[in-house]
Motif scaffolding. Structure first.
Motif, PDB file in Angstrom:
ATOM      1  N   CYS A  44      45.045  45.411  68.714  1.00  0.00           N
ATOM      2  CA  CYS A  44      46.488  45.275  68.946  1.00  0.00           C
ATOM      3  C   CYS A  44      47.267  45.278  67.621  1.00  0.00           C
ATOM      4  O   CYS A  44      46.953  44.525  66.721  1.00  0.00           O
ATOM      5  N   PHE A  46      50.237  44.295  67.367  1.00  0.00           N
ATOM      6  CA  PHE A  46      51.275  43.264  67.433  1.00  0.00           C
ATOM      7  C   PHE A  46      50.740  41.853  67.215  1.00  0.00           C
ATOM      8  O   PHE A  46      51.500  40.917  67.073  1.00  0.00           O
ATOM      9  N   HIS A  47      49.424  41.691  67.262  1.00  0.00           N
ATOM     10  CA  HIS A  47      48.871  40.381  66.910  1.00  0.00           C
ATOM     11  C   HIS A  47      47.497  40.592  66.275  1.00  0.00           C
ATOM     12  O   HIS A  47      46.900  41.660  66.395  1.00  0.00           O
ATOM     13  N   CYS A  65      48.963  44.673  76.039  1.00  0.00           N
ATOM     14  CA  CYS A  65      47.994  43.864  75.314  1.00  0.00           C
ATOM     15  C   CYS A  65      47.694  42.604  76.129  1.00  0.00           C
ATOM     16  O   CYS A  65      48.609  41.854  76.464  1.00  0.00           O
ATOM     17  N   CYS A  68      48.408  39.283  73.600  1.00  0.00           N
ATOM     18  CA  CYS A  68      49.739  38.739  73.281  1.00  0.00           C
ATOM     19  C   CYS A  68      50.795  39.107  74.318  1.00  0.00           C
ATOM     20  O   CYS A  68      51.932  38.636  74.245  1.00  0.00           O
TER      21      CYS A  68
HETATM   22 ZN   LIG Z   1      48.490  41.906  71.155  1.00  0.00          ZN
END
Ligand SMILES: [Zn+2]
Length: 408
Positions: A44, A46-47, A65, A68
């Motif tokens: 991911c 984003f995290h 995802c 997150c």
């Molecule tokens: Zn994520």
């Protein structure tokens, strides 16, 4: 950027662009994806994670995802990952799909004209780059760029540097051959009109040319550095055009945004060559303000990618003034400001040539804005009246932004 690309986009076009986009192909440009069953998975973006829970569905044309919770369609991916506004994401994908988005009614711009202006810039870029490879301008390539500026061929290539020839009509003539009228070239800021001679001539001649690109990597303007020593204007830049607004463009952002996002901070320099030299030694989270103080639009643009800006200007008083003038816009955009001071007589370009370690040490010693102001004040040896003025000004900034970090 944002002002230019904002505006209403008809719903059917939004759908048409989405249909023409493959989200797997799009995301794969940013995240390494592997096929698993009918879906694709990857780490991911984003995290932080070690085992992939980021899934892209080709069938549903969405990402999600499980770690997150981020998810959505291709537009959402670009808005979250590239911090694009919706219209920017739409235009970005439309460009890729070869779909023309009509300009909003009343914007006064027509898409054919915009296309012609982009085309004119491309034509100019190709010509400038071809010139630089030509035997005739070999001294620019070898003596100026490599020996004097210390740039490697890969760097010159990466920044698409070129040279405008000594003639006053190279580009005008070439453009005419390609069906671009001199008036269009003038609208693009690449030619000027002489009423005396009733003719158009190239805006740039005998200059080292630095293309300025927007976030879609399209050339929208040029900076031109004088090659003749006694030239009056060291730099001539493109004027404001339908493609280019100086106050909302940051030089190098399209090339360096990944590094800026990764570091969550950006080094802000004034000159093109400051940025290019830093890039060459591996410092890539840099943007250049092209010699003006930051505008609020530029601040907001930067705020999409980073929480902190390190202002790195020349050590002279003009550099300090530029730093001071930039601060408001950055704070107003929510960006924390720190100041890197080059030793007297040095600038980011000259410091970069001493290597990345020197720069990293300077970044470590960066001051908070308040410290910087007081030190600059002490150094100037100003009196009490000046001191009170400074305190008033700094209090005002502190109050307005309500930021504890300033109360150091
Ligand atoms: Zn994520």
């Amino acid at each position: 950027m944002s002002a230019k690309n904002s505006g209403y986009i008809p719903e059917d076009i939004v759908e048409q662009v989405l249909t023409a986009t493959d989200i797997v192909q799009l995301v794969d440009g940013y995240v390494k994806l592997k096929r698993r069953g009918v879906n694709f998975i990857g780490l991911c973006p984003f995290h932080d994670e070690k085992t992939p829970s980021f899934t892209v569905s080709q069938e549903k044309q969405i990402f999600h995802c499980f770690g997150c919770g981020q998810g959505g369609n291709a537009y959402r991916f670009l808005m979250e990952h590239e911090r694009m506004s919706f219209p920017e994401a739409a235009r970005f994908l439309a460009d890729k799909a070869g779909i023309t988005i009509p300009e909003a009614a009343g914007s006064g711009r027509n898409p054919d004209e915009m296309e012609a202006l982009y085309y004119a810039h491309n034509l100019a870029l190709e010509m400038f780059q071809a010139n630089l490879k030509h035997e005739r301008y070999r001294s620019v390539y070898v003596d100026y760029l490599q020996k004097s500026r210390g740039l490697a061929p890969e760097t010159i290539e990466h920044f698409s540097l070129g040279v405008a020839g000594t003639s006053f009509e190279d580009l005008v003539k070439l453009a005419q051959k390609k069906g671009i009228a001199p008036t269009t070239l003038a609208k693009a800021g690449l030619a000027s009109y002489s009423s005396k001679r009733n003719t158009h001539f190239d805006r740039f001649h005998h200059r080292l040319m630095i293309p300025i690109q927007n976030l879609s990597d399209k050339v929208i303007a040029f900076g031109g550095r004088a090659l003749k020593k006694d030239e009056q204007a060291k730099y001539i830049n493109s004027p404001e055009t339908p493609l280019y607004s100086k106050g909302s463009t940051l030089y190098g952002l399209n090339l360096n945004r990944d590094a800026i996002r990764k570091e969550n901070c950006a080094i802000v320099v004034e000159g093109y060559f400051d940025l290019i030299s830093l890039w060459q030694v591996g410092i890539k989270n840099v943007v250049a303000s092209s010699g003006t103080a930051f505008t609020l639009q530029q601040g907001r643009l930067l705020a999409r990618y980073a929480d902190t800006a390190y202002l790195f200007f020349d050590a002279d008083s003009a550099g300090i003034k530029a730093a001071i003038r930039s601060v408001d816009s950055l704070y107003n955009a929510g960006v924390e400001v720190k100041v890197i001071s080059a030793p007297t007589g040095e600038d980011p370009d000259s410091m970069a040539r001493r290597g990345a370690e020197t720069i990293k040490e300077l970044i470590k010693s960066a001051e908070r804005y308040l410290q910087f102001r007081f030190r600059a004040f002490d150094r100037a040896g100003s009196g009490l009246v000046e001191r009170n003025k400074l305190i008033g000004e700094l209090k005002e900034i502190s109050a307005r932004i309500g930021d504890d970090s300033l109360k150091s």
